[in-house]
Design a protein around this motif. Structure first.
Motif, PDB file in Angstrom:
ATOM      1  N   ILE A 328       1.025  -1.529   0.150  1.00 34.03           N
ATOM      2  CA  ILE A 328       0.142  -0.100  -0.104  1.00 34.03           C
ATOM      3  C   ILE A 328       0.902   1.518   0.188  1.00 34.03           C
ATOM      4  O   ILE A 328       0.680   2.597  -0.163  1.00 34.03           O
ATOM      5  N   ARG A 329       2.019   0.837  -0.473  1.00 36.66           N
ATOM      6  CA  ARG A 329       3.054   2.213  -0.573  1.00 36.66           C
ATOM      7  C   ARG A 329       3.179   3.359   0.779  1.00 36.66           C
ATOM      8  O   ARG A 329       2.913   4.380   0.761  1.00 36.66           O
ATOM      9  N   ILE A 356      11.002  -2.415  -0.549  1.00 33.92           N
ATOM     10  CA  ILE A 356       9.774  -3.503  -1.796  1.00 33.92           C
ATOM     11  C   ILE A 356      10.855  -2.823  -3.029  1.00 33.92           C
ATOM     12  O   ILE A 356      10.103  -3.542  -3.764  1.00 33.92           O
ATOM     13  N   CYS A 387       6.323  -3.583   7.965  1.00 33.12           N
ATOM     14  CA  CYS A 387       4.753  -3.623   6.615  1.00 33.12           C
ATOM     15  C   CYS A 387       3.047  -3.754   7.780  1.00 33.12           C
ATOM     16  O   CYS A 387       2.980  -4.728   8.187  1.00 33.12           O
TER      17      CYS A 387
HETATM   18  S1  SF4 Z   1       6.303  -1.537   4.698  1.00 31.63           S
HETATM   19 FE1  SF4 Z   1       7.184  -1.458   2.517  1.00 31.63          FE
HETATM   20  S2  SF4 Z   1       6.166  -3.217   1.203  1.00 31.63           S
HETATM   21 FE2  SF4 Z   1       4.589  -2.895   3.441  1.00 31.63          FE
HETATM   22  S3  SF4 Z   1       3.498  -1.861   2.480  1.00 31.63           S
HETATM   23 FE3  SF4 Z   1       4.700  -0.752   3.166  1.00 31.63          FE
HETATM   24  S4  SF4 Z   1       5.637   0.140   1.201  1.00 31.63           S
HETATM   25 FE4  SF4 Z   1       4.829  -1.576   0.597  1.00 31.63          FE
END
Ligand code: SF4
Length: 475
Positions: A328-329, A356, A387
């Motif tokens: 989910i960025r 990511i 995450c």
């Molecule tokens: S922690 Fe990293 S992989 Fe997980 S949702 Fe957030 S940006 Fe995406």
């Protein structure tokens, strides 16, 4: 069309920002030599980490929320074709037009044509990773259309002719005096006596952007979420620039990766709790804008949704790697990553940096085009713990390392090691040989040629004084 059923395509070469000019180790070495960059990164990531940790600790059900977010994303991926068609039906019924883009080239062509049809030569943009991924700004500029980024950090990056280096804080590598110089050099109508006081810098950007918002008729946005059940699109942001872009222009074009879907309206309850706490360390986003097709007399009267594949179907086809599509960025994995904290985002060569990026970019392009990124990690597991949707990034990294091409020498050594370990007697002889090498004085000196390159930057584990077999025999 370049995609066919059963043959998912990767993101094409020569367009967009998923491949770097240099392999990660080379780019990282250059970044590590920049001590100012490392100081900026350390300060920013540790500040966000602390803030986020405090607000997460307030929620007694954080782990249940993470599990719910993970399960919802897994369900969405398992039913993606049906849910996407449901979304198309709902958006169309609400007066929007849905376009399907197999890759970056097709998406750029669709958006450029849509803007051309309006007769406008300028668009305002809300921060969107998908449009950066496909290189939309370059495509618009090539067509004589000027894109203006309206998120403050994105504007700094655009005016500085630079690249973003963090998902959430794209100008994390810039300090305030650098920002002042960029504004003085590139921002139209800026006051030449501008100081590097942050409120003054923000005020200059506000004046320029306000004028731009009020005089531009077309906007391009991304989307944080799209709800299949209702056809609703959602953008979350902190500055209000998104709200201006989504409501003021006559035409709105939204470019969204197909994985941004959630099945039902009630699912937002989970994600709108997870996202702000994990990303900015806020309890809720200052601005959450949702829209639903076209409303006569209110907001944009023409709405287009471009659904982008660009390698995502290929990622979905990989049973281990598909988890990367749950992202989910929020950027929490970047802020806890010891590698990212030292190299910054540019070293990853892709619009998606950090942990990511190390798993998403190689999958979108094919591992052969990004073979060093899966190694941009110490496999410490901090990204997995941070995450909010529980993506097991370390497992995907190892999975992708197995797909990366290995040097012939390394493959031969690994084959020899496997052969030896498979044969107990041979293994015992090898252990004796290692012990002899220790006695012969190779301690702390690494491997002999031609294997010395491997141990040049690694500590070779010392053979134990006594093997397990010797210990067992002794009892
Ligand atoms: S922690 Fe990293 S992989 Fe997980 S949702 Fe957030 S940006 Fe995406």
């Amino acid at each position: 069309m370049t995609t066919f059923l059963g043959m998912p395509a990767r993101a094409p070469r020569g367009v967009g920002h998923l491949r770097g000019d240099e392999p990660f180790p080379v780019a990282a070495r250059e970044a590590l030599a920049n001590s100012q960059l490392r100081r900026n990164l350390h300060h920013a990531t540790s500040t966000i980490r602390g803030k986020s940790g405090r607000v997460i600790a307030e929620l007694p059900d954080w782990q249940q929320l993470r599990a719910a977010g993970s399960a919802l994303k897994a369900y969405t991926m398992a039913h993606l074709p049906r849910l996407l068609e449901q979304l198309e039906e709902k958006v169309t019924a609400a007066g929007g037009l849905v376009h399907w883009a197999a890759d970056a080239n097709e998406a750029n062509r669709i958006v450029t044509d849509l803007v051309r049809q309006t007769g406008e030569r300028r668009v305002i943009k809300v921060k969107s990773m998908a449009t950066q991924e496909i290189g939309l700004n370059e495509a618009l500029e090539a067509a004589g259309i000027t894109p203006v980024e309206t998120d403050l950090a994105e504007l700094i990056v655009q005016l500085g002719d630079d690249k973003p280096s963090h998902i959430l804080v794209p100008a994390i590598h810039r300090n305030r005096s650098e920002i002042r110089e960029i504004f003085l050099r590139a921002m139209p109508g800026v006051d030449p006596s501008l100081t590097d006081n942050p409120p003054d810098l923000a005020g200059a950007a506000r004046r320029y952007l306000r004028e731009t918002f009020l005089s531009t008729r077309v906007a391009v946005s991304g989307a944080n979420f799209a709800i299949a059940e209702t056809g609703t699109l959602a953008v979350v942001e902190s500055e209000g620039n998104g709200r201006m872009c989504l409501t003021l222009p006559d035409t709105l074009v939204t470019v969204m990766g197909i994985e941004k879907l959630v099945p039902a309206w009630s699912d937002l309850e989970v994600f709108l709790q997870l996202l702000p706490r994990a990303s900015t360390g806020e309890r809720m986003n200052p601005y959450t804008s949702m829209w639903h097709g076209v409303t006569p007399g209110d907001g944009p009267q023409s709405f287009h949704l471009v659904l982008l594949d660009n390698g995502r179907s290929a990622v979905l086809a990989d049973e281990v790697g598909r988890q990367a599509l749950h992202c989910i960025r929020c950027s929490a994995c970047l802020n806890v990553c010891p590698v990212y904290e030292r190299t910054g985002g540019h070293a990853y060569g892709s619009v998606y940096p950090g942990p990511i990026g190390a798993v998403l970019s190689p999958q979108l392009t094919g591992v052969a085009d990004n073979p060093t990124l899966p190694y941009a990690s110490s496999l410490c597991g901090a990204c997995f713990d941070a995450c909010p949707v529980k993506i097991d990034i370390p497992s995907i990294l190892v999975h992708l390392r197995n797909q990366a091409p290995h040097p012939r020498g390394e493959a031969a050594v690994m084959a020899a090691a496997a052969y030896t370990m498979d044969r107990p007697k041979l293994y015992a002889s090898a252990q004796r040989a290692a012990k002899l090498a220790r006695i012969a004085g190779r301690r702390g000196r690494g491997l002999p040629p031609p294997l010395n390159g491997w141990s040049a930057s690694r500590d070779l584990p010392e053979p134990p004084k006594e093997t397990f077999r010797d210990w067992w025999r002794g009892r």
